[in-house]
Design an enzyme around this catalytic site. Structure first.
Site, PDB file in Angstrom:
ATOM      1  CE  LYS A 110      -4.122  -2.233   1.658  1.00 39.38           C
ATOM      2  NZ  LYS A 110      -5.384  -2.126   2.348  1.00 39.38           N
TER       3      LYS A 110
ATOM      4  CG  HIS B 249      -6.738  -2.514  -3.461  1.00 41.38           C
ATOM      5  ND1 HIS B 249      -7.188  -1.688  -2.458  1.00 41.38           N
ATOM      6  CD2 HIS B 249      -6.261  -3.619  -2.841  1.00 41.38           C
ATOM      7  CE1 HIS B 249      -6.986  -2.277  -1.291  1.00 41.38           C
ATOM      8  NE2 HIS B 249      -6.417  -3.455  -1.498  1.00 41.38           N
TER       9      HIS B 249
ATOM     10  CD  GLU C  14      -8.447  -6.996  -0.565  1.00 43.39           C
ATOM     11  OE1 GLU C  14      -7.457  -7.508  -0.061  1.00 43.39           O
ATOM     12  OE2 GLU C  14      -8.501  -5.785  -0.868  1.00 43.39           O
TER      13      GLU C  14
ATOM     14  CB  ILE D 114      -9.810  -3.118   3.904  1.00 42.36           C
ATOM     15  CG1 ILE D 114     -10.181  -4.068   2.762  1.00 42.36           C
ATOM     16  CG2 ILE D 114      -8.417  -2.534   3.676  1.00 42.36           C
ATOM     17  CD1 ILE D 114     -10.219  -3.423   1.383  1.00 42.36           C
TER      18      ILE D 114
ATOM     19  CB  SER E 218      -2.714  -3.364   8.164  1.00 46.39           C
ATOM     20  OG  SER E 218      -3.875  -4.159   8.205  1.00 46.39           O
TER      21      SER E 218
HETATM   22  O1  G3P Z   1      -4.838  -5.500  -0.453  1.00 46.27           O
HETATM   23  C1  G3P Z   1      -4.926  -6.035   0.821  1.00 46.27           C
HETATM   24  C2  G3P Z   1      -5.942  -5.415   1.631  1.00 46.27           C
HETATM   25  O2  G3P Z   1      -6.748  -4.431   1.158  1.00 46.27           O
HETATM   26  C3  G3P Z   1      -6.242  -5.968   2.939  1.00 46.27           C
HETATM   27  O3  G3P Z   1      -5.685  -5.079   3.830  1.00 46.27           O
HETATM   28  O4  G3P Z   1      -4.732  -4.378   5.928  1.00 46.27           O
HETATM   29  O5  G3P Z   1      -6.872  -5.670   5.904  1.00 46.27           O
HETATM   30  O6  G3P Z   1      -4.740  -6.811   5.337  1.00 46.27           O
HETATM   31  P1  G3P Z   1      -5.500  -5.513   5.340  1.00 46.27           P
END
Ligand code: G3P
Length: 224
Positions: free
Chosen positions: A14, A95, A143, A148, A205
């Site tokens: 990111k 994304h 996702e 997220i 993250s």
């Molecule tokens: O591209 C991966 C994503 O959007 C997930 O983010 O921080 O929840 O693992 P995270």
């Protein structure tokens, strides 16, 4: 295009400062080490400006985004040829933090095919998973945006959306595997994702911002 061995771990750097510039290189080295030790394919997804130095760590690299633009008179776009020539072997498209229209997703997939790089098209629900699968990317990644960055793993908080996306993609094109992401950080989250039919995970993250990213990545792949 080189076939990617599943299960896949796709680590999106990111725009986290912990994964920018020198930090991106360090994280690339960690991905490379853990991938070699665990025998699992780990893909690093740095910002465009960090693609080349991260490629030099030996880890396979995807871009975070490309546009469908062709070379020529255009400004501020990310050209598929540019990320390929920097060493990327694939790209994320659409994304949740870099949304495109359906026509733009189609154009970006065509640009990726033209340059022989792989595509992971992100989707936010079952309907967009179907639309994405119909465009025949190499992978779709489901996702749910609300999870997220929360640390709440989609594979246990909303298993139906993962299995639903797997079934939906299967119904459209059995050759388009599904990844899942959002809140994934631990080995048990990854195992749960694979049990739901996902062929890997997309995450950020939980690794990038962990006090010890290497230990976190080792834990992620520990149960496979
Ligand atoms: O591209 C991966 C994503 O959007 C997930 O983010 O921080 O929840 O693992 P995270």
């Amino acid at each position: 295009m080189k076939q990617l061995k599943t299960p896949l771990v796709v680590l999106n750097f990111k725009t986290y400062i912990e994964a920018t510039g020198k930090n991106a290189v360090r994280l690339g080295e960690i991905c490379s080490d853990v991938s070699r030790d665990a025998g699992i394919t780990i893909i690093a997804v740095p910002q465009s400006s960090d693609i080349r130095p991260v490629v030099e760590t030996g880890v396979p690299v995807f871009a975070q985004h490309i546009d469908g633009a062709s070379a020529g008179s255009g400004t501020g776009h990310v050209l598929a040829e540019a990320v390929r020539d920097a060493g990327a072997i694939g790209t994320l498209i659409n994304h949740s933090e870099r949304r495109l229209t359906l026509a733009e997703i189609d154009a970006a997939i065509r640009a990726a095919r033209r340059t022989d790089i792989a595509t992971i098209v992100c989707s936010n629900n079952i309907a967009t998973t179907k639309a994405a699968a119909a465009l025949k990317p190499d992978f779709v990644a489901i996702e749910p945006p609300e999870l997220i960055g929360t640390g709440i793993p989609v594979s246990t908080a909303d298993p139906e959306i993962v299995s639903g996306a797997v079934d939906a993609a299967l119904g459209i094109d059995p050759d388009v595997p599904v990844l899942c992401g959002a809140g994934i950080s631990k080995g048990e989250d990854m195992t749960a994702a694979l049990e739901l039919g996902a062929k890997g995970v997309l995450l950020a993250s939980g690794i990038v911002r962990a006090p010890d990213p290497k230990a976190a990545l080792m834990d992620l792949v520990s149960e496979i």
